[in-house]
Design a protein around this motif. Structure first.
Motif, PDB file in Angstrom:
ATOM      1  N   LYS A 122      48.712   3.184  19.155  1.00 32.57           N
ATOM      2  CA  LYS A 122      49.572   3.404  20.324  1.00 32.57           C
ATOM      3  C   LYS A 122      48.790   3.876  21.549  1.00 32.57           C
ATOM      4  N   ALA A 123      47.480   4.026  21.411  1.00 31.39           N
ATOM      5  CA  ALA A 123      46.666   4.521  22.525  1.00 31.39           C
ATOM      6  C   ALA A 123      46.529   3.468  23.616  1.00 31.39           C
ATOM      7  N   THR A 124      46.492   3.937  24.851  1.00 33.98           N
ATOM      8  CA  THR A 124      46.280   3.033  25.979  1.00 33.98           C
ATOM      9  C   THR A 124      44.796   2.668  26.080  1.00 33.98           C
ATOM     10  N   GLU A 125      44.517   1.653  26.896  1.00 33.21           N
ATOM     11  CA  GLU A 125      43.124   1.261  27.120  1.00 33.21           C
ATOM     12  C   GLU A 125      42.335   2.414  27.716  1.00 33.21           C
ATOM     13  N   GLY A 126      42.964   3.151  28.639  1.00 33.76           N
ATOM     14  CA  GLY A 126      42.287   4.280  29.269  1.00 33.76           C
ATOM     15  C   GLY A 126      41.938   5.370  28.284  1.00 33.76           C
ATOM     16  N   GLU A 127      42.871   5.684  27.379  1.00 35.18           N
ATOM     17  CA  GLU A 127      42.601   6.730  26.383  1.00 35.18           C
ATOM     18  C   GLU A 127      41.494   6.296  25.442  1.00 35.18           C
ATOM     19  N   MET A 128      41.533   5.027  25.002  1.00 31.92           N
ATOM     20  CA  MET A 128      40.490   4.551  24.092  1.00 31.92           C
ATOM     21  C   MET A 128      39.127   4.541  24.785  1.00 31.92           C
ATOM     22  N   SER A 129      39.116   4.227  26.064  1.00 34.30           N
ATOM     23  CA  SER A 129      37.856   4.234  26.809  1.00 34.30           C
ATOM     24  C   SER A 129      37.277   5.640  26.882  1.00 34.30           C
ATOM     25  N   GLN A 130      38.146   6.639  27.096  1.00 36.86           N
ATOM     26  CA  GLN A 130      37.682   8.023  27.147  1.00 36.86           C
ATOM     27  C   GLN A 130      37.130   8.458  25.801  1.00 36.86           C
ATOM     28  N   ARG A 131      37.824   8.086  24.740  1.00 37.65           N
ATOM     29  CA  ARG A 131      37.359   8.436  23.407  1.00 37.65           C
ATOM     30  C   ARG A 131      36.028   7.745  23.104  1.00 37.65           C
ATOM     31  N   LEU A 132      35.918   6.490  23.476  1.00 32.12           N
ATOM     32  CA  LEU A 132      34.687   5.740  23.241  1.00 32.12           C
ATOM     33  C   LEU A 132      33.511   6.384  23.962  1.00 32.12           C
ATOM     34  N   THR A 133      33.721   6.739  25.218  1.00 38.62           N
ATOM     35  CA  THR A 133      32.654   7.365  25.996  1.00 38.62           C
ATOM     36  C   THR A 133      32.160   8.641  25.332  1.00 38.62           C
ATOM     37  N   ASP A 134      33.070   9.442  24.824  1.00 39.81           N
ATOM     38  CA  ASP A 134      32.697  10.701  24.187  1.00 39.81           C
ATOM     39  C   ASP A 134      31.931  10.470  22.884  1.00 39.81           C
ATOM     40  N   LEU A 135      32.319   9.444  22.135  1.00 42.31           N
ATOM     41  CA  LEU A 135      31.731   9.209  20.826  1.00 42.31           C
ATOM     42  C   LEU A 135      30.357   8.561  20.876  1.00 42.31           C
ATOM     43  N   VAL A 136      30.077   7.794  21.938  1.00 36.57           N
ATOM     44  CA  VAL A 136      28.784   7.095  21.999  1.00 36.57           C
ATOM     45  C   VAL A 136      27.817   7.745  22.986  1.00 36.57           C
ATOM     46  N   ARG A 137      28.201   8.867  23.570  1.00 34.08           N
ATOM     47  CA  ARG A 137      27.315   9.516  24.536  1.00 34.08           C
ATOM     48  C   ARG A 137      26.044  10.002  23.854  1.00 34.08           C
TER      49      ARG A 137
END
Length: 239
Positions: free
Chosen positions: A70-85
């Protein structure tokens, strides 16, 4: 002339959870550019790190898509950025104990290169790239899932960073966006330390320190919000 014995990487492979068929790949993944001459730089981790970065992004994006339907593209992008930093990758490499196996040039070794987040982060990605080349995407994805699933479900950092929360809070009150100023910088070039102040019209500035400008800015925003008792969207005071 006797050939130099290869290092025993078995303990590292056990912690990674993958045994390499091509030993050259894992050795290259652990070799910093400073360790070899210019003519041999193709044998360092630079190209593998480039590849591993893309494989990591793809695998984590796939994990997020599955885990948060149910996550939006914006939320998934934020999560992705945090996980691959870089810091997240460096944490994984540290858990593997990769620093003990790095091949560094003399100068880099003397300045503590084996403990630098930038190098450890790159090595983590280079190992992922090496696994991808050795056994394909499925093997690399399995490695990533083992090491990133818990991070994905229990992130260390808030989903929305302090600077974003503060900017939205200011805009909701009709104010100009916060302004960040470098107050001081100390330490050597390879390990600088920054002091940043955040200014917002009508409020006293708040200062904080960090090992990078970004980290110091985030800390300053958090310090401001803690002092002013700024609340996030769930009505929690930001601390």
């Amino acid at each position: 002339m006797a050939r130099k014995a290869r290092p025993d990487l078995g303990p590292l492979e056990e912690r990674i959870g993958y045994a390499f068929a091509n030993r050259d790949l894992i050795e290259s993944a652990l070799t910093h550019v400073s360790a070899l001459s210019t003519a041999r730089r193709a044998q360092t981790y630079q190209r593998l790190e480039f590849l591993g970065d893309r494989v990591l992004g793809m695998a984590v994006a796939e994990m997020l898509f599955e885990a948060f339907p149910k996550a939006t593209e914006g939320e998934m992008s934020q999560r992705l950025t945090d996980l691959v930093r870089r810091e997240a990758c460096a944490d994984v490499a540290a858990e593997w104990g990769a620093s003990a196996y790095l091949r560094l040039g003399g100068g880099e070794a003397k300045t503590g290169g084996s403990q630098k987040a930038a190098i450890l982060g790159d090595v983590c990605e280079s190992i992922i790239g090496a696994v991808f080349l050795d056994a394909g995407y499925a093997a690399a994805r399995d490695l990533i899932r083992r090491n990133w699933s818990e991070r994905m479900l229990a992130p260390k950092n808030p989903l929305r960073d302090p600077k974003t929360i503060l900017q939205e809070w200011a805009q909701a009150r009709g104010k100009e966006p916060p302004n960040y100023k470098e107050v001081a910088r100390s330490g050597p070039d390879h390990a600088p330390h920054f002091t940043i102040a955040v200014e917002l019209t009508g409020y006293a500035p708040a200062q904080a320190e960090g090992a990078s400008k970004r980290a110091a800015e985030q800390a300053a925003a958090r310090a401001f919000m803690t002092r002013e008792k700024v609340r996030d969207r769930k009505d929690r005071i930001v601390v």
